[in-house]
Design an enzyme around this catalytic site. Sequence first.
Site, PDB file in Angstrom:
ATOM      1  N   LYS A 119     -21.687  -6.998 -16.252  1.00 47.43           N
ATOM      2  CA  LYS A 119     -21.316  -5.580 -16.210  1.00 47.43           C
ATOM      3  C   LYS A 119     -22.478  -4.675 -16.552  1.00 47.43           C
ATOM      4  O   LYS A 119     -22.578  -3.567 -16.018  1.00 47.43           O
ATOM      5  CB  LYS A 119     -20.143  -5.309 -17.170  1.00 47.43           C
ATOM      6  CG  LYS A 119     -18.814  -5.787 -16.644  1.00 47.43           C
ATOM      7  CD  LYS A 119     -17.682  -5.058 -17.343  1.00 47.43           C
ATOM      8  CE  LYS A 119     -16.334  -5.504 -16.831  1.00 47.43           C
ATOM      9  NZ  LYS A 119     -15.233  -4.883 -17.567  1.00 47.43           N
ATOM     10  N   LYS A 203     -15.524 -13.447  -7.083  1.00 47.23           N
ATOM     11  CA  LYS A 203     -14.119 -13.306  -7.474  1.00 47.23           C
ATOM     12  C   LYS A 203     -13.542 -11.984  -6.960  1.00 47.23           C
ATOM     13  O   LYS A 203     -14.283 -11.005  -6.804  1.00 47.23           O
ATOM     14  CB  LYS A 203     -14.007 -13.505  -8.992  1.00 47.23           C
ATOM     15  CG  LYS A 203     -13.799 -12.303  -9.803  1.00 47.23           C
ATOM     16  CD  LYS A 203     -13.685 -12.577 -11.275  1.00 47.23           C
ATOM     17  CE  LYS A 203     -13.987 -11.234 -11.918  1.00 47.23           C
ATOM     18  NZ  LYS A 203     -13.701 -11.083 -13.285  1.00 47.23           N
ATOM     19  N   LYS A 206     -11.699  -5.421  -8.908  1.00 51.45           N
ATOM     20  CA  LYS A 206     -11.470  -4.003  -8.631  1.00 51.45           C
ATOM     21  C   LYS A 206     -12.774  -3.283  -8.341  1.00 51.45           C
ATOM     22  O   LYS A 206     -12.778  -2.209  -7.788  1.00 51.45           O
ATOM     23  CB  LYS A 206     -10.828  -3.250  -9.795  1.00 51.45           C
ATOM     24  CG  LYS A 206     -10.182  -4.062 -10.843  1.00 51.45           C
ATOM     25  CD  LYS A 206      -9.652  -3.193 -11.995  1.00 51.45           C
ATOM     26  CE  LYS A 206      -8.877  -4.101 -12.917  1.00 51.45           C
ATOM     27  NZ  LYS A 206      -8.246  -3.551 -14.035  1.00 51.45           N
TER      28      LYS A 206
HETATM   29  P1  AMP Z   1      -9.103  -7.122 -15.554  1.00 50.87           P
HETATM   30  O1  AMP Z   1      -8.813  -6.691 -14.184  1.00 50.87           O
HETATM   31  O2  AMP Z   1     -10.535  -7.524 -15.737  1.00 50.87           O
HETATM   32  O3  AMP Z   1      -8.592  -6.191 -16.617  1.00 50.87           O
HETATM   33  O4  AMP Z   1      -8.313  -8.485 -15.746  1.00 50.87           O
HETATM   34  C1  AMP Z   1      -6.963  -8.537 -16.114  1.00 50.87           C
HETATM   35  C2  AMP Z   1      -6.445  -9.954 -16.026  1.00 50.87           C
HETATM   36  O5  AMP Z   1      -6.453 -10.407 -14.674  1.00 50.87           O
HETATM   37  C3  AMP Z   1      -7.256 -10.976 -16.830  1.00 50.87           C
HETATM   38  O6  AMP Z   1      -6.379 -11.926 -17.381  1.00 50.87           O
HETATM   39  C4  AMP Z   1      -8.116 -11.604 -15.783  1.00 50.87           C
HETATM   40  O7  AMP Z   1      -8.505 -12.917 -16.133  1.00 50.87           O
HETATM   41  C5  AMP Z   1      -7.198 -11.615 -14.564  1.00 50.87           C
HETATM   42  N1  AMP Z   1      -7.984 -11.573 -13.329  1.00 50.87           N
HETATM   43  C6  AMP Z   1      -8.817 -10.585 -12.913  1.00 50.87           C
HETATM   44  N2  AMP Z   1      -9.388 -10.880 -11.723  1.00 50.87           N
HETATM   45  C7  AMP Z   1      -8.902 -12.104 -11.373  1.00 50.87           C
HETATM   46  C8  AMP Z   1      -9.101 -12.964 -10.251  1.00 50.87           C
HETATM   47  N3  AMP Z   1      -9.902 -12.631  -9.244  1.00 50.87           N
HETATM   48  N4  AMP Z   1      -8.429 -14.146 -10.231  1.00 50.87           N
HETATM   49  C9  AMP Z   1      -7.602 -14.510 -11.245  1.00 50.87           C
HETATM   50  N5  AMP Z   1      -7.373 -13.744 -12.331  1.00 50.87           N
HETATM   51  C10 AMP Z   1      -8.006 -12.554 -12.404  1.00 50.87           C
END
Ligand code: AMP
Length: 340
Positions: A119, A203, A206
Amino acid sequence: MASADGTHPPLVFSGMQPTGNLHLGNYLGAIRNWIRLQNQYPCLYCIVDMHAITVFQDPKELRDSIRSVAAAYIAAGIDPAEHIVFNQSQVSAHAELAWVFNCVARIGWLNRMTQFKEKAGKNRENASAGLFVYPNLMAADILAYKATHVPVGEDQKQHLELARDIAQKFNTDYGVPDFFPLPEPFITGPATRVMSLRDGTQKMSKSDPSDYSRINLTDDADAIALKVRKARTDPEPLPSEPAGLEGRAEAENLVSIFAALADKSADDVLTEYGGAQFSEFKKALSELAVSTLVPLTDEMNRLLKDPAEIDRTLAHGAERARAIAAPILREVYDVVGFVR
Ligand code: AMP
Ligand code: TRP
């Protein structure tokens, strides 16, 4: 499910950042597992707005995003009457415990965090100090409730190991062996790491500039169908068993997504589609994604029509969260030696 040492009752905590749109990775990697756990254990599901501002957020967009993540949780099936749904900034124990953890965690530990490196990018000196200590706040989120289990996607594993290290060091340094549980990651299902639809080595995220890389929880049926149709694949037909997916990242990703949505194993999916062309498989995948996600999106939109009701739900959740965290924080302050 009990904590490793059996002294802490099982309690589930997880959270998501209100930044941008939630996507299929968030749903399959995290939220869907949250829903399953709520039938067995008491759960706290947080919208981590204090984590969000480690990178600048427009205040109006942040407010909208907090409400839309709350709506997504509820629309996906989390019951806010039974479990605790709230936003982090309403419970000051998170920030207070995070300060104590800033003093427990070592700079060397934080320097190893791969998410910070990703990041912060090349210009590390210009990243916020908050982004660097972010994992300490995450540990505080969990341990303010002495939560034992944390359902997340694969990318959060390292942060959870750090939370365990912090809990352990606090317990040891202050001579309170079982004070904090060592929280366990709960990373399960066929899609703990959903990849980009444009590049099977990245991966789904967003922050990817291409909207075609992800399926957003706000996409309508046409958008979902178009993105699945345009998803990158290779020219070979589908193999009839998972070993045949080796070295075919995009194919593997689509099969994992299908398996997760259908609640089947990759094996079962390939037994059915082995030998099929991607055009046929994508049609089935697109129907499956639409039938799962569109009702969720519709319900989210319905809930978002009444933001005051969402705010009431969050305030009520925060009140219940405070009631659990406040006595734990008082104990921490006693252990540390603060006078009150
Ligand atoms: P975040 O969007 O970073 O706040 O992530 C929120 C939750 O979604 C966390 O538990 C992440 O591990 C999960 N997560 C985010 N992106 C992925 C992805 N591409 N595949 C699986 N889990 C994800
Ligand atoms: N860091 C997590 C993410 O980016 C979000 C998060 C913050 C979290 N605090 C947490 C997840 C506590 C689980 C438990 O996805």
